[in-house]
Design an enzyme around this catalytic site. Structure first.
Site, short mmCIF file in Angstrom:
data_model
loop_
_atom_site.label_atom_id
_atom_site.label_comp_id
_atom_site.label_asym_id
_atom_site.label_seq_id
_atom_site.Cartn_x
_atom_site.Cartn_y
_atom_site.Cartn_z
N HIS A 159 0.82 -1.22 0.00
CA HIS A 159 0.00 0.00 0.00
C HIS A 159 0.85 1.27 0.00
O HIS A 159 0.32 2.36 -0.25
CB HIS A 159 -1.00 -0.01 1.17
CG HIS A 159 -0.44 0.41 2.49
ND1 HIS A 159 -0.09 -0.47 3.47
CD2 HIS A 159 -0.18 1.63 2.99
CE1 HIS A 159 0.37 0.20 4.52
NE2 HIS A 159 0.31 1.48 4.26
N ASP A 193 -0.65 -7.39 1.52
CA ASP A 193 -0.02 -6.07 1.57
C ASP A 193 1.49 -6.25 1.74
O ASP A 193 2.04 -6.02 2.81
CB ASP A 193 -0.62 -5.26 2.73
CG ASP A 193 -0.18 -3.81 2.72
OD1 ASP A 193 0.35 -3.35 1.68
OD2 ASP A 193 -0.34 -3.13 3.75
N GLY A 196 3.11 6.01 8.88
CA GLY A 196 4.53 6.23 8.58
C GLY A 196 5.40 5.03 8.95
O GLY A 196 6.56 4.96 8.55
N SER A 212 4.35 1.96 8.22
CA SER A 212 4.00 0.91 7.26
C SER A 212 5.20 0.44 6.47
O SER A 212 6.08 1.23 6.13
CB SER A 212 2.97 1.43 6.27
OG SER A 212 1.73 1.46 6.86
N GLY A 213 5.17 -0.83 6.16
CA GLY A 213 6.25 -1.42 5.38
C GLY A 213 7.41 -1.85 6.26
O GLY A 213 8.23 -2.66 5.85
N1 ARG Z 1 -1.07 2.31 7.22
C1 ARG Z 1 -0.12 2.93 8.06
C2 ARG Z 1 1.05 3.46 7.24
O1 ARG Z 1 0.88 3.61 6.08
C3 ARG Z 1 0.28 2.05 9.18
C4 ARG Z 1 -0.74 2.10 10.22
C5 ARG Z 1 -0.53 1.15 11.32
N2 ARG Z 1 -1.55 1.45 12.24
C6 ARG Z 1 -1.75 0.84 13.40
N3 ARG Z 1 -2.66 1.29 14.20
N4 ARG Z 1 -1.06 -0.20 13.71
O2 ARG Z 1 2.05 3.87 7.77
#
Ligand code: ARG
Length: 588
Positions: A75, A127, A229, A231-232
């Site tokens: 994503h 993902d 932030g 993510s990944g």
């Molecule tokens: N989708 C988020 C990103 O792009 C990560 C979010 C993780 N959230 C959580 N509550 N664990 O960085």
């Protein structure tokens, strides 16, 4: 940093030859050496952590799995079904603080971004992404690959693992300078436990389906989590002295909310996909076999229960600094004070809103209503107003619940007040206070004078019951509460202009509970809130009611026992305190 200090670093950084680290040497940081609720990582402790930049700034995390390969989340690169061009991205390796010159770090261009064919959106899984670097990373003490789990690898539920990243430290609260990599310990949750938490009431009531290939980590009570932030980035677990990457930070609902643990892409199920993508690349990622297989993990009962977390209620930094104090702003009238009772609901006197409530109970202009809560950067919008059905004719039911459009993140503030069960009994002598309530404003300096102690129901009846017939003898509803103020004059002098304040009393554990509502503007008689439990919990879906105290609600004495000198007395609460102190407490 001065020039001569930099020099040895440069020499050190160019000396290792790619591949000098044996293939099997993954997942071992150099011995040495938010995320929400986390802390600064030690430099060099997570040498596989990379930062993925686009347009000159950090967007997502990733992990080095081989000199030319980075694992991340799909994503980060796919928007509306379109994969971002690899040329827009750079990979920053060996970085600790992202402030200023990236000391010791090096940057690689991205040659290709690979995403599974079946990836469409985060909630549907898959993902995961692989980035092929334009040239291999320079491995060294600050840059090393992590170990990948084989498809058969099982991580035991409850294992304490670590997530790392430069993401927000709270919802909408970016990591402050100097942008030091954060780490947080997260526990792996079994599939059933995770699904169970998500199906319980809490912030963001939602239909969430944990799918194969997803993994949850965190805590029922929240607070510690990954956030925007991160993510990944990797979720790694230590086994036999090596760190294996169990998950890839994928998504969540808010950050650190209770009963809403973070969702990760499980890495093990992607062994085959990863091998396929990196085929022919030497050296490739390392998939050490798991030894020994933990016995405990091989079966998880599918009907596993979960311990859901209730919001922590009623804790205030000091009396009068109420973290649940809500100010309802209705255009055209003065603010109305109420109390936050859950992530999404505020309890306030219905009399503030009567006349604004149309026949179907929905005022037309809710769009313009706002609720101010402590420590919230912006006012909350109101989605719904639910007055108590008896609100317009019964003083003791002068209550309305307002639903916020978005649940707020609970912490030290805002934090809800506790509510009593119908049979929660406060011992006479309990410490109590009056709070802001309704449309009035407190007289200056009054809050310190409004301390009270609770009188027993029997005293309450004897003092007030006969004369005004508002307080039935113990055992008969409605239950009335009588506070005895420590400074009587203060009560008369400290008026809220229009509405009667509610009574907050403290439990032995120090939590403040909204126990009563003033009857007919009185400061002396309060209707118990406990009996409204059903209405409140049915409307709110869940609230943080205190467990019943285990005391019998009504002491057994009869009203005939009222001392003759108190019969029909208008009631001096100070006299009552005096009597109270002389009389042994019979309740228990
Ligand atoms: N989708 C988020 C990103 O792009 C990560 C979010 C993780 N959230 C959580 N509550 N664990 O960085």
């Amino acid at each position: 940093m001065s020039q001569h200090l930099l020099l040895p670093l440069v020499i050190l950084a160019i000396s290792p030859i790619p591949g000098a680290f044996p293939d099997s040497d993954c997942g071992r940081p150099e011995p040495s050496a938010r995320i929400m609720g986390g802390s600064d990582a030690q430099p060099g402790s997570w040498p596989w952590q990379v930062s993925l930049h686009q347009g000159g700034g950090h967007i997502c995390g990733g992990s080095l799995i081989a000199p030319s390969w980075v694992l991340s989340a799909a994503h980060c690169f796919v928007t509306n079904g379109t994969l971002a061009p690899a040329a827009e991205w750079t990979v920053v390796l060996g970085v600790h603080s992202q402030d200023g010159p990236l000391d010791g770090a090096h940057v690689r261009a991205v040659a290709a971004i690979l995403v599974p064919d079946n990836y469409s959106s985060v909630e549907l899984g898959a993902d995961v992404a692989l980035l092929r670097l334009a040239s291999p990373a320079r491995l060294g003490p600050a840059v090393r690959p992590v170990c990948l789990p084989r498809a058969s690898h099982r991580f035991a539920h409850g294992t304490a693992c670590r997530a790392t990243g430069w993401g927000d430290i709270q919802e909408e609260d970016p990591l402050p300078l100097p942008w030091v990599l954060q780490e947080v310990e997260l526990r792996l949750l079994g599939e059933a436990a995770c699904q169970c938490l998500y199906s319980r009431p809490g912030p963001f009531n939602l239909t969430f389906q944990l799918l194969p290939g997803m993994l949850c980590a965190g805590y029922a009570e929240g607070h510690r989590d990954t956030c925007q932030g991160d993510s990944g980035g990797p979720l790694v677990c230590e086994e036999g002295g090596r760190w294996f990457q169990a998950g890839i930070t994928s998504f969540g609902f808010g950050c650190g909310r209770r009963n809403r643990p973070g969702v990760f892409t499980a890495v093990a199920p992607y062994e085959a996909w990863i091998r396929e993508q990196v085929m022919g690349s030497e050296p490739g990622p390392t998939f050490p076999s798991q030894s020994p297989q933990p016995q405990s993990v091989l079966s998880e009962p599918t009907d596993e229960n979960c311990t859901i977390a209730l919001p922590e209620c009623g804790k205030a930094p000091r009396p009068g600094a109420w973290p649940w104090e809500a100010q309802v702003m209705v255009p055209g009238s003065r603010p109305c004070y109420g109390a936050l009772v859950s992530e999404s609901w505020v309890l306030a006197p219905a009399s503030c809103f009567l006349g604004r409530i149309s026949s179907d109970h929905q005022p037309g202009d809710l769009d313009n209503w706002r609720v101010l809560l402590p420590s919230r950067p912006r006012a909350e919008h109101v989605a719904r107003l639910v007055p108590h059905e008896n609100a317009s004719w019964d003083d003791a039911s002068d209550l309305a619940l307002l639903q916020l459009r978005e649940p707020v993140n609970l912490g030290a503030a805002p934090r809800p007040v506790c509510l009593p069960h119908p049979d929660h009994y406060f011992l006479p002598g309990s410490r109590c206070r009056l709070a802001h309530w309704g449309r009035g404003e407190p007289a200056p300096g009054s809050s310190s004078l409004l301390e009270a102690e609770l009188l027993g129901t029997w005293w309450c009846h004897c003092l007030y019951g006969r004369q005004e017939a508002t307080v039935p003898p113990p055992g008969e509803p409605p239950q009335a509460l009588c506070p005895a103020y420590q400074q009587e004059e203060a009560v008369a002098g400290s008026c809220w202009v229009t509405s009667a304040p509610p009574l907050l009393c403290q439990t032995e554990g120090g939590s403040w509970v909204l126990v009563g509502m003033a009857i007919r503007g009185s400061r002396e008689l309060f209707a118990a809130i406990g009996p409204e439990e059903t209405w409140i919990s049915q409307t709110v879906g869940e609230a943080h009611f205190l467990p019943p105290s285990g005391f019998t609600l009504w002491p057994p004495e009869s009203s005939d026992l009222c001392p003759p000198d108190m019969a029909g007395a208008s009631g001096s609460p100070q006299a009552a305190i005096f009597l109270l102190l002389l009389t042994p407490l019979i309740q228990g």
